[in-house]
Design a protein around this motif. Sequence first.
Motif, PDB file in Angstrom:
ATOM      1  N   LEU A  59       0.827  -1.206   0.000  1.00  0.00           N
ATOM      2  CA  LEU A  59       0.000   0.000   0.000  1.00  0.00           C
ATOM      3  C   LEU A  59       0.864   1.260   0.000  1.00  0.00           C
ATOM      4  CD1 LEU A  59      -2.714  -1.124   2.587  1.00  0.00           C
ATOM      5  CD2 LEU A  59      -3.008  -0.895   0.111  1.00  0.00           C
ATOM      6  N   ALA A  60       1.996   1.214   0.690  1.00  0.00           N
ATOM      7  CA  ALA A  60       2.908   2.358   0.686  1.00  0.00           C
ATOM      8  C   ALA A  60       3.482   2.587  -0.710  1.00  0.00           C
ATOM      9  CB  ALA A  60       4.026   2.130   1.695  1.00  0.00           C
ATOM     10  N   HIS A  61       3.747   1.495  -1.432  1.00  0.00           N
ATOM     11  CA  HIS A  61       4.223   1.607  -2.815  1.00  0.00           C
ATOM     12  C   HIS A  61       3.149   2.249  -3.689  1.00  0.00           C
ATOM     13  CE1 HIS A  61       6.360  -0.611  -6.374  1.00  0.00           C
ATOM     14  NE2 HIS A  61       6.327   0.695  -6.533  1.00  0.00           N
ATOM     15  N   GLU A  64       2.985   5.976  -2.930  1.00  0.00           N
ATOM     16  CA  GLU A  64       4.088   6.692  -3.580  1.00  0.00           C
ATOM     17  C   GLU A  64       3.785   6.924  -5.053  1.00  0.00           C
ATOM     18  OE1 GLU A  64       8.873   6.057  -4.502  1.00  0.00           O
ATOM     19  OE2 GLU A  64       7.797   4.661  -3.207  1.00  0.00           O
ATOM     20  N   ALA A  65       3.213   5.900  -5.710  1.00  0.00           N
ATOM     21  CA  ALA A  65       2.862   6.047  -7.124  1.00  0.00           C
ATOM     22  C   ALA A  65       1.772   7.097  -7.314  1.00  0.00           C
ATOM     23  CB  ALA A  65       2.408   4.696  -7.690  1.00  0.00           C
ATOM     24  N   LEU A  66       0.780   7.113  -6.437  1.00  0.00           N
ATOM     25  CA  LEU A  66      -0.284   8.114  -6.527  1.00  0.00           C
ATOM     26  C   LEU A  66       0.260   9.526  -6.307  1.00  0.00           C
ATOM     27  CD1 LEU A  66      -3.070   6.280  -4.500  1.00  0.00           C
ATOM     28  CD2 LEU A  66      -3.227   6.895  -6.910  1.00  0.00           C
ATOM     29  N   ALA A  67       1.118   9.669  -5.315  1.00  0.00           N
ATOM     30  CA  ALA A  67       1.647  10.986  -4.981  1.00  0.00           C
ATOM     31  C   ALA A  67       2.549  11.530  -6.078  1.00  0.00           C
ATOM     32  CB  ALA A  67       2.413  10.917  -3.662  1.00  0.00           C
ATOM     33  N   ASP A  68       3.258  10.638  -6.790  1.00  0.00           N
ATOM     34  CA  ASP A  68       4.207  11.069  -7.820  1.00  0.00           C
ATOM     35  C   ASP A  68       3.620  11.026  -9.222  1.00  0.00           C
ATOM     36  OD1 ASP A  68       6.039  11.361  -5.808  1.00  0.00           O
ATOM     37  OD2 ASP A  68       7.015   9.421  -6.149  1.00  0.00           O
ATOM     38  N   TRP A  69       2.341  10.674  -9.340  1.00  0.00           N
ATOM     39  CA  TRP A  69       1.755  10.442 -10.657  1.00  0.00           C
ATOM     40  C   TRP A  69       1.654  11.727 -11.467  1.00  0.00           C
ATOM     41  CZ3 TRP A  69      -2.754  12.160 -13.061  1.00  0.00           C
ATOM     42  CH2 TRP A  69      -3.123  11.472 -14.233  1.00  0.00           C
ATOM     43  N   GLU A 272      -4.299  11.177  -0.724  1.00  0.00           N
ATOM     44  CA  GLU A 272      -4.609  11.623   0.640  1.00  0.00           C
ATOM     45  C   GLU A 272      -5.370  10.549   1.414  1.00  0.00           C
ATOM     46  OE1 GLU A 272      -6.683  15.304   0.437  1.00  0.00           O
ATOM     47  OE2 GLU A 272      -5.040  16.374  -0.573  1.00  0.00           O
ATOM     48  N   ARG A 273      -6.304   9.904   0.741  1.00  0.00           N
ATOM     49  CA  ARG A 273      -7.099   8.876   1.422  1.00  0.00           C
ATOM     50  C   ARG A 273      -6.244   7.671   1.792  1.00  0.00           C
ATOM     51  NH1 ARG A 273     -12.642   8.765  -2.239  1.00  0.00           N
ATOM     52  NH2 ARG A 273     -13.512  10.746  -1.496  1.00  0.00           N
ATOM     53  N   LEU A 274      -5.359   7.283   0.891  1.00  0.00           N
ATOM     54  CA  LEU A 274      -4.503   6.136   1.182  1.00  0.00           C
ATOM     55  C   LEU A 274      -3.531   6.469   2.311  1.00  0.00           C
ATOM     56  CD1 LEU A 274      -3.746   3.271   0.622  1.00  0.00           C
ATOM     57  CD2 LEU A 274      -2.369   4.024  -1.331  1.00  0.00           C
ATOM     58  N   ALA A 275      -3.098   7.721   2.413  1.00  0.00           N
ATOM     59  CA  ALA A 275      -2.245   8.119   3.531  1.00  0.00           C
ATOM     60  C   ALA A 275      -2.963   7.909   4.862  1.00  0.00           C
ATOM     61  CB  ALA A 275      -1.828   9.578   3.364  1.00  0.00           C
ATOM     62  N   ALA A 282      -0.632   1.561  10.475  1.00  0.00           N
ATOM     63  CA  ALA A 282       0.595   1.626  11.271  1.00  0.00           C
ATOM     64  C   ALA A 282       0.266   1.669  12.764  1.00  0.00           C
ATOM     65  CB  ALA A 282       1.413   2.846  10.861  1.00  0.00           C
ATOM     66  N   THR A 283      -0.758   2.423  13.137  1.00  0.00           N
ATOM     67  CA  THR A 283      -1.174   2.506  14.542  1.00  0.00           C
ATOM     68  C   THR A 283      -1.629   1.143  15.051  1.00  0.00           C
ATOM     69  OG1 THR A 283      -1.838   4.811  14.265  1.00  0.00           O
ATOM     70  CG2 THR A 283      -2.771   3.613  16.141  1.00  0.00           C
ATOM     71  N   ASP A 284      -2.413   0.435  14.221  1.00  0.00           N
ATOM     72  CA  ASP A 284      -2.887  -0.895  14.631  1.00  0.00           C
ATOM     73  C   ASP A 284      -1.733  -1.883  14.757  1.00  0.00           C
ATOM     74  OD1 ASP A 284      -5.417   0.119  14.640  1.00  0.00           O
ATOM     75  OD2 ASP A 284      -6.088  -0.866  12.801  1.00  0.00           O
ATOM     76  N   LEU A 285      -0.758  -1.787  13.867  1.00  0.00           N
ATOM     77  CA  LEU A 285       0.394  -2.680  13.948  1.00  0.00           C
ATOM     78  C   LEU A 285       1.191  -2.446  15.222  1.00  0.00           C
ATOM     79  CD1 LEU A 285       1.644  -2.747  10.244  1.00  0.00           C
ATOM     80  CD2 LEU A 285       0.988  -4.729  11.598  1.00  0.00           C
ATOM     81  N   GLU A 286       1.363  -1.191  15.580  1.00  0.00           N
ATOM     82  CA  GLU A 286       2.076  -0.879  16.822  1.00  0.00           C
ATOM     83  C   GLU A 286       1.340  -1.432  18.032  1.00  0.00           C
ATOM     84  OE1 GLU A 286       4.997   0.488  17.467  1.00  0.00           O
ATOM     85  OE2 GLU A 286       5.418   0.544  15.299  1.00  0.00           O
TER      86      GLU A 286
END
Length: 289
Positions: A59-61, A64-69, A272-275, A282-286
Amino acid sequence: MSSLFGMTHPPVGFGPGSQPDATEEGLEYLPMPSGMRVYEPHVPEIADPARAAAARAVLAHIHEALADWSAAEEIRIPVDDLDAPVLALVDEALGEGEVAVKVERAGDRLEIQEASLAGVWRVRGFGDGTTRESLLVGSFPRVALNRAFTAVAPVAAGPAPAGLMNGQPILTELLDRSAAWRRGDAPHAVNFSLLPHTPEDLSFIEQRLGVGATTILSRGYGNCRVTATATPNVWWVRYYNSVDTLILDTVEIVDVPAVVCAAAEDIADSAERLAEILDALATDLERVR
């Protein structure tokens, strides 16, 4: 004094007191759509932290693709090597959007589904007994365009049948526009809902344009069904209401109709939504570690 039409009094049905009192009986209006899809970020439940972390990396990948598109790009994210449970978590987080695409040629088939994040597309390819999977970030998958105008059946030829009204000149216009169209040109549309024509005209034009390999369904309050013809850059675009009644029937000459494309603003919004999803995951993983 009489009016131009010889009337000395207001006609029945006009003037004060001639219309129903809205305060007494209430005016009746056609019902409007009462609901629409509202995006809500969905974070998968974490049963296995290692798999959830792997899904978050994918999802982070995508983020990154969405942000740089940019408009000239299409970014492919391979997922063939992912474990099925990890891919299922990615799918769950992305959700299912309103646009679905099917591309069918002899011995080969593509099924494409837009995520609830506009501009993210899940692509499954079937052929030779294998299944190929990938994720794409872009306004519309090019693979569906590369094969769109491949004829899936012989295109009718020969002299025009008797009984046509406007079929021949409309077909000539569409073929001329198709031949002259170049990428970047403005779309050209013929609206059959407004243009005088007969069922014979429509059948004649459909047969001469042929049937291409790509079909697209965009769902909203009703449906928009977009079908490639076998004539380059010529698409049937048909809009149906919520009870599947045809309300607009058009042909567009364009690389792909805008109604099925993700706009640059939509893709920026998806980033923005994916962020938000990534932060929540990340919060749930912690918490579970």
